[in-house]
Design a protein around this motif. Structure first.
Motif, PDB file in Angstrom:
ATOM      1  N   ALA A  40       0.836  -1.204   0.000  1.00  0.00           N
ATOM      2  CA  ALA A  40       0.000   0.000   0.000  1.00  0.00           C
ATOM      3  C   ALA A  40       0.871   1.255   0.000  1.00  0.00           C
ATOM      4  CB  ALA A  40      -0.937  -0.006   1.214  1.00  0.00           C
ATOM      5  N   ILE A  41       1.976   1.202   0.743  1.00  0.00           N
ATOM      6  CA  ILE A  41       2.920   2.327   0.724  1.00  0.00           C
ATOM      7  C   ILE A  41       3.485   2.506  -0.682  1.00  0.00           C
ATOM      8  CG2 ILE A  41       5.203   3.089   1.544  1.00  0.00           C
ATOM      9  CD1 ILE A  41       4.513   1.746   4.248  1.00  0.00           C
ATOM     10  N   GLU A  42       3.845   1.379  -1.324  1.00  0.00           N
ATOM     11  CA  GLU A  42       4.365   1.458  -2.691  1.00  0.00           C
ATOM     12  C   GLU A  42       3.356   2.157  -3.614  1.00  0.00           C
ATOM     13  OE1 GLU A  42       4.252  -2.194  -4.886  1.00  0.00           O
ATOM     14  OE2 GLU A  42       5.891  -1.628  -6.212  1.00  0.00           O
ATOM     15  N   ALA A  43       2.111   1.695  -3.583  1.00  0.00           N
ATOM     16  CA  ALA A  43       1.113   2.193  -4.542  1.00  0.00           C
ATOM     17  C   ALA A  43       0.706   3.637  -4.255  1.00  0.00           C
ATOM     18  CB  ALA A  43      -0.123   1.291  -4.520  1.00  0.00           C
ATOM     19  N   PHE A  44       0.392   3.916  -2.997  1.00  0.00           N
ATOM     20  CA  PHE A  44      -0.251   5.192  -2.672  1.00  0.00           C
ATOM     21  C   PHE A  44       0.745   6.287  -2.294  1.00  0.00           C
ATOM     22  CE2 PHE A  44      -3.892   2.273  -1.223  1.00  0.00           C
ATOM     23  CZ  PHE A  44      -4.474   2.304  -2.478  1.00  0.00           C
ATOM     24  N   GLU A  45       1.867   5.909  -1.684  1.00  0.00           N
ATOM     25  CA  GLU A  45       2.822   6.932  -1.262  1.00  0.00           C
ATOM     26  C   GLU A  45       3.945   7.083  -2.283  1.00  0.00           C
ATOM     27  OE1 GLU A  45       3.900   6.426   2.887  1.00  0.00           O
ATOM     28  OE2 GLU A  45       1.805   6.046   3.433  1.00  0.00           O
ATOM     29  N   ARG A  46       4.605   5.953  -2.595  1.00  0.00           N
ATOM     30  CA  ARG A  46       5.708   6.064  -3.541  1.00  0.00           C
ATOM     31  C   ARG A  46       5.220   6.544  -4.913  1.00  0.00           C
ATOM     32  NH1 ARG A  46       9.740   1.256  -5.800  1.00  0.00           N
ATOM     33  NH2 ARG A  46      10.893   2.623  -7.217  1.00  0.00           N
ATOM     34  N   TYR A  47       4.191   5.870  -5.447  1.00  0.00           N
ATOM     35  CA  TYR A  47       3.735   6.210  -6.796  1.00  0.00           C
ATOM     36  C   TYR A  47       2.580   7.209  -6.807  1.00  0.00           C
ATOM     37  CZ  TYR A  47       6.739   2.472  -8.512  1.00  0.00           C
ATOM     38  OH  TYR A  47       7.829   1.692  -8.815  1.00  0.00           O
ATOM     39  N   GLY A  48       1.941   7.425  -5.655  1.00  0.00           N
ATOM     40  CA  GLY A  48       0.849   8.392  -5.605  1.00  0.00           C
ATOM     41  C   GLY A  48      -0.380   7.986  -6.402  1.00  0.00           C
ATOM     42  N   ALA A  49      -0.608   6.686  -6.557  1.00  0.00           N
ATOM     43  CA  ALA A  49      -1.800   6.230  -7.276  1.00  0.00           C
ATOM     44  C   ALA A  49      -3.064   6.578  -6.492  1.00  0.00           C
ATOM     45  CB  ALA A  49      -1.724   4.719  -7.500  1.00  0.00           C
ATOM     46  N   ASP A  50      -4.183   6.698  -7.202  1.00  0.00           N
ATOM     47  CA  ASP A  50      -5.471   6.961  -6.562  1.00  0.00           C
ATOM     48  C   ASP A  50      -6.204   5.674  -6.220  1.00  0.00           C
ATOM     49  OD1 ASP A  50      -5.383   9.897  -6.908  1.00  0.00           O
ATOM     50  OD2 ASP A  50      -5.329   9.331  -9.022  1.00  0.00           O
ATOM     51  N   ALA A  51      -5.868   4.605  -6.932  1.00  0.00           N
ATOM     52  CA  ALA A  51      -6.493   3.305  -6.678  1.00  0.00           C
ATOM     53  C   ALA A  51      -5.529   2.218  -7.133  1.00  0.00           C
ATOM     54  CB  ALA A  51      -7.820   3.180  -7.411  1.00  0.00           C
ATOM     55  N   VAL A  52      -5.807   0.991  -6.703  1.00  0.00           N
ATOM     56  CA  VAL A  52      -4.932  -0.127  -7.004  1.00  0.00           C
ATOM     57  C   VAL A  52      -5.808  -1.346  -7.292  1.00  0.00           C
ATOM     58  CG1 VAL A  52      -4.726  -0.909  -4.593  1.00  0.00           C
ATOM     59  CG2 VAL A  52      -2.810  -1.230  -6.152  1.00  0.00           C
ATOM     60  N   THR A  53      -5.295  -2.295  -8.062  1.00  0.00           N
ATOM     61  CA  THR A  53      -6.017  -3.563  -8.229  1.00  0.00           C
ATOM     62  C   THR A  53      -5.439  -4.599  -7.266  1.00  0.00           C
ATOM     63  OG1 THR A  53      -4.527  -4.234 -10.018  1.00  0.00           O
ATOM     64  CG2 THR A  53      -6.588  -3.168 -10.662  1.00  0.00           C
TER      65      THR A  53
END
Lengths: 274, 274
Positions: free
Chosen positions: B107-120
């Motif tokens: 979750a840190i990778e997706a939302f913090e590192r990459y700043g994504a709004d959503a993930v699969t």
């Protein structure tokens, strides 16, 4: 040498069924490395050096590297493991699962970029999401089957009405991996140590597959019950322990402490075979 | 703004249900970029520039970056999308699924590192493998439900005997996501466009969830049937097309060709709502 052959050789040479899981969380780092994400490589390399002669495998968990922009450190760590422990196979714990064209990219990541000997995969998307990994000759792939977390029950422990014999979902995954999906003998299964009775059921359905068994140690799985449920002559088990080994000490003696805990766990597992 | 709010705003502003999937494979790159993995950012950025006013979302597939050591290029791409298309939400297609402590890292990778709004995400390991993502306020998570690949049948299309109403596995995932797992309204579902009848079944079980629907275009899904099966007023669908848009031309006019194909697909989808 194939992954399975490496596994057998490491088991004999190190007299071990212990897999050391590398889940490097800088917030938990001991002593002088505390909180420093630039020390992921140094921390893991020290653990590797201290446990290379005690392990059947190493299992780096890629999430811990990805969260900290540490792919470069993972690459260096893979090279380091190859150098100091060429006999110990490396299982990249990534739990990938995607359609064929994407799975091909993930297989390149695991086997070519990082040079892993095996990878963990989710079976949720079916055989064509697993097949691209099997094209990499001699590499291994462990399918999630009965996982060690409480939520593992939510789907894996449900019974299928539509399949002969009405297996539980995880039993069905084990059947597929032992049979039709296992094209070149590359498949294994991930079965949590927290459920020894389920390890036994998986062993009945999949008598020869290697089982990767996480959950001993910090997650509370019983090492002796795990061996009794899963180990059979000629059917390897790879019992993973991560946190209880790598964070065995919060001081600068962490590598020595990791070695002591690894030796203790290895010996416990070996003794349980008798 | 939450992911759901961004989605609604982008849908209105761009009059679009089209998600542009970014699956950058250097071997398929057009014209001057052919075979050059250092041009992943340039290629994707050109596609983004050409389709930013036509898309409800962008969906980079992380495997294509990871296979080519291109995490740095993905970081730059995320920043670029934010800059040129701040109104378009970004879904990081990673299909993660792991125990809680590891899920926190992903979750840190997706939302913090990459700043994504959503993930699969994969639901295979159960609720506690999903929960850590929901702690990130306002972020979205799409659970794999009925995937677009042939192997999707292997497990997802099997019937559970042990659950009331004997649902198929994918229907049960849809029930969980619409109900008990959806703590703060952050969940959506991935349902392949290749099975419109299954999209309808999912819509019955999950009447309000956003559906991410890949498989239109190269994978053969029918755009019109997809909209009729899945779209309802107030229940968004995000129809992904990757290869047929980004590789619409093999020449240096690839961005213009991508724009034309995106516009054609967007208009087809919008017309099917009538």
């Amino acid at each position: 040498m194939t992954f399975l052959e490496m596994l057998g050789a490491a088991e004999r040479q190190n007299q071990s069924m212990l897999c050391v899981g590398l889940d490097p969380d800088p917030l938990k780092f001991p002593g002088r490395y505390k909180g420093d994400s630039n020390k992921i490589y140094d921390f893991c390399a020290a653990i590797v050096d201290a446990t290379a002669d005690l392990s059947i495998a190493f299992k780096p968990q890629i999430a811990y590297f990805a969260a900290h922009r540490a792919e470069g450190q993972l690459e260096r760590l893979m090279e380091h493991m190859r150098r100091v422990a060429p006999q110990v196979p490396i299982i990249l714990d990534a739990k990938r699962g995607d359609i064929g064209s994407t799975a091909e990219q993930y297989a390149i990541e695991a086997f070519e970029r990082y040079g892993a000997d095996a990878v963990t995969l989710s079976p949720f998307m079916g055989f064509d999401s697993v097949a691209p990994y099997l094209k990499h000759e001699g590499k291994g792939a462990f399918l999630l089957c009965r996982t060690s977390n409480p939520g593992g029950d939510d789907l894996q422990n449900q019974r299928f009405a539509s399949i002969e014999g009405q297996p539980l979902l995880y039993e069905h995954v084990a059947r597929l991996a032992q049979g039709p999906w296992n094209l070149n003998g590359q498949l294994g299964l991930v079965v949590g140590a927290t459920y020894p009775a389920e390890i036994e059921r998986v062993r009945l359905v999949a008598p020869t597959l290697p089982l990767l068994i996480p959950g001993v140690g910090a997650q509370g799985g019983d090492a002796v019950a795990t061996v009794k449920a899963g180990w059979r002559p000629g059917a390897p088990i790879i019992v993973n322990s991560s946190r209880s080994i790598i964070y065995a000490s919060s001081g600068d003696d962490f590598a020595e402490a990791a070695r002591r805990e690894a030796m203790r766990t290895r010996d416990l597992l070996q003794a349980a075979r008798a």
